[in-house]
Design an enzyme around this catalytic site. Structure first.
Site, PDB file in Angstrom:
ATOM      1  N   CYS A 107       0.843  -1.198   0.000  1.00  0.00           N
ATOM      2  CA  CYS A 107       0.000   0.000   0.000  1.00  0.00           C
ATOM      3  C   CYS A 107       0.879   1.249   0.000  1.00  0.00           C
ATOM      4  CB  CYS A 107      -0.967  -0.045   1.178  1.00  0.00           C
ATOM      5  SG  CYS A 107      -2.364   1.103   0.986  1.00  0.00           S
ATOM      6  N   HIS A 204      -3.434  -5.151   0.580  1.00  0.00           N
ATOM      7  CA  HIS A 204      -2.906  -5.576   1.874  1.00  0.00           C
ATOM      8  C   HIS A 204      -2.977  -7.097   2.015  1.00  0.00           C
ATOM      9  CE1 HIS A 204      -2.181  -1.870   4.243  1.00  0.00           C
ATOM     10  NE2 HIS A 204      -3.026  -1.335   3.387  1.00  0.00           N
ATOM     11  N   GLU A 206      -1.311  -9.072   3.814  1.00  0.00           N
ATOM     12  CA  GLU A 206      -1.115  -9.555   5.188  1.00  0.00           C
ATOM     13  C   GLU A 206      -2.429  -9.719   5.934  1.00  0.00           C
ATOM     14  OE1 GLU A 206      -1.672  -5.202   5.926  1.00  0.00           O
ATOM     15  OE2 GLU A 206      -0.800  -6.440   4.345  1.00  0.00           O
TER      16      GLU A 206
END
Length: 236
Positions: A107, A204, A206
């Protein structure tokens, strides 16, 4: 026991000297076979960090100051600018590139990578972040064959989350596009000719890697290259 590759992770800063460390980053690196370490934003330590760590994640967070990409006006929506973090990541990125370390930008991190090479951003875009904190937006990407992202995921199409209000506009010098969203925004980048791993993603991974193979393979790609760098270059 062989030492796992150690990945330095940049993050935002909270109040009272705290780091806002996303647990997902640390877990994703660990599950990919590495050890993640959150890095305090000390610009004077950038060169030491670049020497010590086997790879880096430039994480998400607040907005990059428009001064870094030639914009003099600050949209009122840009309320989360941390000049200290901007300076720190700028110096760390330069030192890490000089040492050809593997790196992943997530990001904001992808935006920093692009701006570092002279690229620009849209200071504010609509419709790419949910209005409420606990709601997640999702959209489809086209991934270009032969790019770093395609080599990680082995897929031409992936579905990713969307949690950003800035986006890459003009590409920096040597920056190639790895993926585009259906509405035409750049969603992943790489650096042409970089000898190690250099990947920036606007989404994102994660946050959902545990249930999505493509997201998981991004972290595996980073850690594998960090392990390779460690074997080829470490004397300790």
């Amino acid at each position: 026991m062989t030492r796992k590759p150690v990945i330095g992770i940049t993050q935002g800063r909270g109040g009272e000297g705290r780091l806002d460390v996303g647990e997902g980053y640390l877990s994703a690196v660990w599950d990919a076979g590495g050890v993640g370490v959150a890095l305090p934003c000390f610009s004077e330590r950038a060169e030491e960090y670049a020497e010590y760590f086997d790879g880096f994640i430039f994480g998400g967070g607040g907005d990059i100051s428009p001064w870094y990409y030639g914009e003099n006006e600050f949209p009122q929506e840009l309320l989360d600018i941390d000049g200290g973090r901007d300076e720190f990541e700028w110096r760390l990125l330069g030192c890490a590139i000089e040492k050809q370390k593997p790196m992943l930008g997530i990001c904001r991190g992808a935006q920093v990578m692009n701006v570092f090479f002279g690229g620009t951003l849209y200071p504010y875009i609509e419709g790419h972040i949910a209005k409420t904190q606990n709601c997640e937006l999702w959209h489809n990407l086209t991934v270009f064959e032969g790019t770093t992202l395609h080599k990680c995921t082995k897929k031409d199409k992936i579905t990713v989350n969307s949690r950003h209000k800035q986006n890459i506009k003009a590409r920096g010098r040597g920056i190639n596009v790895c993926a585009l969203s259906d509405d035409g925004f750049i969603e992943a980048i790489e650096l042409d000719g970089y000898p190690s791993f250099f990947l920036g993603v606007q989404f994102h991974p994660e946050r959902y890697y545990a249930t999505d193979a493509a997201a998981r393979e991004i972290f595996e790609g980073l850690v594998e290259r960090a392990e390779k760098w460690k074997i080829e270059n470490r004397k300790w």
